[in-house]
Design a protein around this motif. Structure first.
Motif, short mmCIF file in Angstrom:
data_model
loop_
_atom_site.label_atom_id
_atom_site.label_comp_id
_atom_site.label_asym_id
_atom_site.label_seq_id
_atom_site.Cartn_x
_atom_site.Cartn_y
_atom_site.Cartn_z
N PHE A 156 0.84 -1.19 0.00
CA PHE A 156 0.00 0.00 0.00
C PHE A 156 0.87 1.25 0.00
O PHE A 156 0.65 2.19 -0.76
N ALA A 157 1.90 1.26 0.84
CA ALA A 157 2.75 2.43 0.98
C ALA A 157 3.48 2.77 -0.32
O ALA A 157 3.65 3.95 -0.67
N ARG A 158 3.92 1.75 -1.03
CA ARG A 158 4.65 1.99 -2.27
C ARG A 158 3.74 2.48 -3.40
O ARG A 158 4.21 2.85 -4.47
N GLY A 159 2.44 2.46 -3.14
CA GLY A 159 1.51 2.95 -4.15
C GLY A 159 1.47 4.46 -4.25
O GLY A 159 0.80 5.01 -5.13
N PHE A 160 2.18 5.14 -3.35
CA PHE A 160 2.24 6.60 -3.37
C PHE A 160 3.67 7.04 -3.64
O PHE A 160 4.61 6.46 -3.11
N VAL A 161 3.82 8.07 -4.45
CA VAL A 161 5.16 8.58 -4.76
C VAL A 161 5.66 9.43 -3.61
O VAL A 161 4.89 9.95 -2.81
N ASP A 162 6.98 9.58 -3.52
CA ASP A 162 7.57 10.34 -2.42
C ASP A 162 7.80 11.81 -2.77
O ASP A 162 8.61 12.49 -2.14
#
Length: 226
Positions: A156-162
């Motif tokens: 889930f976390a990697r589904g958002f860019v930094d």
């Protein structure tokens, strides 16, 4: 007699090579030609051990299933059904998290894979011994597989860019901190898994309570007196 320059080909060597390819590059990287090259053998020699590429992937998946701890389901272990399911799910997810690319194969079910079938047998047997009806024990095994494999299919976390500019507050007023998720991937994903697992087990416990009540001797005695 001189030793061969390379170890003799075996199922174990093929599975190890295929597993390394899957881990590094994904399922699409596996082919009999690629594996033969990695092992330094001719392509047809693989067919002495596996008939198809799918059989090789099945063996890779089963090797991952074999890493799952089943000790909590052994008779005499002492853990109640809920604790056993929790501890098993944690072990199951850890094994899958180490080999995420093989999860789609595992998600198809155990088929004829020995280790996968041992997992299914252990879960079902433990639930029936705990007092769950066989049909409900089957549902629990399926539910747990859906939940654990689903949690391991992606992050889930990697589904958002930094990039903090990616989520304009005008469009996404509640995603102001979403760019930080990737940095805390492990904490977020493990926290989500534990939260979902507890909620799932809480729900099962609510269903289990009436079963436990019906199995109490005093309940059966009271029913007989009526």
């Amino acid at each position: 007699m001189a030793r061969p320059r390379k170890p003799l080909l075996s199922r174990e060597r093929i599975v190890e090579a295929a597993s390394a390819l899957v881990d590094a590059e994904g399922l699409s990287a596996v082919s009999t030609r690629r594996l033969a090259a990695e092992l330094g053998v001719s392509g047809p020699s693989l067919y002495n051990h596996f008939r198809t590429k799918d059989e090789i992937l099945d063996a890779v998946a089963d090797a991952v299933s074999a890493k799952v701890d089943l000790s909590m389901f052994a008779e005499g272990d002492g853990r109640d059904w809920r604790t056993a399911l929790h501890d098993w799910a944690v072990s199951y997810r850890a094994a899958l998290a180490d080999h995420p690319h093989i999860v789609p194969v595992l998600a198809q079910g155990p088929g004829r894979r020995p280790a996968g079938l041992k997992v299914a047998d252990a879960v079902f047997g433990a639930m029936v011994r705990a007092g769950w009806p066989p049909a409900q024990a089957t549902y629990i095994g399926a539910l747990m597989r859906y939940f654990v494999t689903g949690s391991a299919l992606g992050s889930f976390a990697r589904g958002f860019v930094d990039d903090e500019t990616a989520y304009d507050p005008a469009d996404y007023p509640h995603l102001g901190q979403a760019h930080l998720l990737a940095e805390h991937r492990q904490k977020v994903d493990e926290g989500a898994f534990e939260t979902g697992l507890r909620a799932l087990l809480d729900g099962l416990a609510m269903q289990y309570e009436p079963l436990r009540d019906r199995s109490r001797p005093q309940d059966r005695s009271a029913a007989a007196e009526q």
